[in-house]
Write an enzyme that holds these catalytic residues in place. Structure first.
Site, short mmCIF file in Angstrom:
data_model
loop_
_atom_site.label_atom_id
_atom_site.label_comp_id
_atom_site.label_asym_id
_atom_site.label_seq_id
_atom_site.Cartn_x
_atom_site.Cartn_y
_atom_site.Cartn_z
CD GLU A 74 -30.69 5.18 18.90
OE1 GLU A 74 -31.34 6.37 18.32
OE2 GLU A 74 -31.60 4.39 19.41
CD GLU B 11 -35.61 4.15 17.18
OE1 GLU B 11 -36.65 3.77 17.88
OE2 GLU B 11 -34.26 3.62 17.52
#
Length: 491
Positions: free
Chosen positions: A346, A251
């Site tokens: 994810e 991220e």
């Protein structure tokens, strides 16, 4: 981020009958004693197609149905899902979860016999297990670790550009022993590894948690950080654990997690082409580089890296999450660079969610949506959490529910367990996605395994029961699916 169910531990109902291969008819605590093999009940119907069902009210949980689905000629007015093996798309690497440090700690806390039985249930591929075939692990701590750490932490103000202090010893207590047991059960399992941060001394402009939150990689340490990742892959290799792929940063547009590190697209492109890619090549490592590893609302990020002529050759593909954006955004990335792979790495289920809501959303968007938009894998987030939805770091996710809730000796199976199992148990690595008709109220996806078996995963997106046809080679079977339920059909 989407919803997840409340944790429920069901009483084992003696009247619940199983066919071979069923995991359970309800969520229940694992006792630590290996469960006896299921008994084939009298009156089992002959069937060309095996049907495995999960209902939104949890009356069936990955339960094999005693139905006679025989292919025959004919026609009717039902919706049709035609499955066509002559039209093939991407290959499939696998389905699974993120084995966080916290997950490993919880699994390793179980008594040896119970731990072994659970790992067999999760990772073996015969009919009584769910065959997880892909894992993602963190390089150093993730936010679902008990505390912050990297493999080269230094006292404040000190640096270690030569990485003399590098060590993965923090992983030798839980993660490495659990991974070794998993690899003994499934030696071909694919493992992706992702850092949540570089060592703090490599970062600038950090924002909290002693430097673990926020900040960016100091350009002075690009080569040191690449060497850090290379040493990690080699250290795991020395433990007998092959890292199939890494991403440079989890991220990279999220500065607020703990740990976290921001890496803008041009920074990641420079890091890949000037440091990480060349160092992996020099070290003789075949570990893939997957760029981005964040939400589908910024596909400009991986496209920027893939457009860099010097970075592109080092990149196997792009990795995505779906906490923002739309899953359909994966296809334009594939179309722009069809030789580069797409991965889905994810998605969490929340403690505030519902079983029915999460089942429908995740099957639609991930199991079906990601694969129909070219993803080679689908990974749910945390494999296991405890009764308080930890372990997690200070500021880490407090609402992330594991696929398993482990409060030893109790083990509860939650919604993401079944979401993944509807694919992992049946769609094996090396399978290819094949064509299947679009039906609005019956989202679906089909695959062909290397052994020739076909798999069709269907969600009934309507509230009411639907009867429909599965067509294959000019013949059909007619099947009925309750409202909100998901079924996997295998023939």
């Amino acid at each position: 981020m989407k919803k997840a169910p409340s944790q429920i531990i069901f009483t084992i109902i003696l009247a619940c009958t199983f066919l071979p291969g069923i995991i359970s008819c309800s969520k229940k605590a694992v006792s630590g004693v290996v469960q006896p093999a299921p008994v084939i009940p009298a009156g089992t119907l002959m069937s060309d197609v095996a049907m495995w069902l999960t209902t939104p009210n949890q009356s069936a949980l990955l339960q094999k149905q005693n139905v006679g689905l025989i292919f025959k000629s004919g026609s009717n007015t039902n919706n049709n899902i035609n499955v066509d093996t002559t039209k093939t798309y991407q290959g499939i690497d696998g389905f699974g979860f993120c084995l966080t440090g916290g997950s490993a700690t919880l699994i390793h806390s179980l008594a040896a016999a119970q731990q072994d039985a659970l790992l067999k249930e999760l990772f073996l591929t015969d009919t009584t297990h769910i065959g997880i075939s892909y894992l993602r692990i963190s390089i150093g701590a993730s936010d679902m670790s008990a505390s912050d750490f990297t493999y080269d932490d230094m006292p404040l103000g000190q640096t270690d550009a030569g990485l003399a202090n590098f060590s993965i010893s923090a992983e030798l207590t839980d993660l490495v022993p659990v991974l070794k047991k998993i690899m003994a059960l499934n030696p071909s399992i694919k493992i992706m590894a992702t850092p949540w941060t570089a060592p703090v001394w490599m970062k600038s402009n950090t924002t909290g948690n002693n430097g673990f939150t926020g900040g960016s990689l100091n350009t002075v340490y690009y080569d040191a950080y690449a060497a850090y990742l290379v040493k990690y892959i080699q250290a795991m290799q020395a433990q007998g654990i092959t890292i199939d792929a890494i991403s440079p940063q989890n991220e990279p547009l999220n500065p607020n997690n703990n740990p976290a590190m921001v890496m803008q697209p041009l920074e990641e492109a420079n890091f890949v082409k000037n440091s990480l890619g060349p160092q992996l090549k020099t070290a003789g490592l075949s570990t893939k580089i997957l760029v981005y590893d964040h939400n589908t609302d910024h596909t400009d990020y991986p496209l920027t890296i893939l457009a860099d002529a010097a970075a592109n050759p080092f990149v196997d593909g792009s990795a995505f999450h779906l906490y923002a954006g739309n899953i359909s955004a994966l296809t334009p990335v594939h179309n722009a660079y069809p030789s580069k792979n797409i991965y889905f790495t994810e998605q969490y289920t929340s403690t505030s969610g519902t079983f029915s809501g999460d089942l429908a959303w995740h099957i639609t968007n991930l199991i079906i949506g990601a694969t129909k938009n070219w993803s080679r894998n689908v990974l749910e987030w945390n494999l296991a959490t405890d009764g308080g939805f930890g372990p997690h770091t200070n500021g880490g996710c407090t609402t992330c529910q594991g696929a398993l809730t482990i409060v030893a000796p109790s083990v509860t199976r939650n919604v993401s367990y079944y979401i993944i199992a509807h694919a992992s148990k049946f769609v094996r690595p090396g399978a290819v996605r094949i064509a299947s008709d679009e039906v609005n109220s019956l989202p679906n996806v089909a695959f062909k395994n290397t052994d020739g078996s076909k798999v069709l995963i269907v969600l009934n997106a309507a509230n009411a029961s639907q009867t429909f046809n599965i067509q294959f080679n000019a013949k059909m079977v007619t099947t009925t699916l309750p409202g909100g339920a998901v079924a996997t059909y295998v023939w």
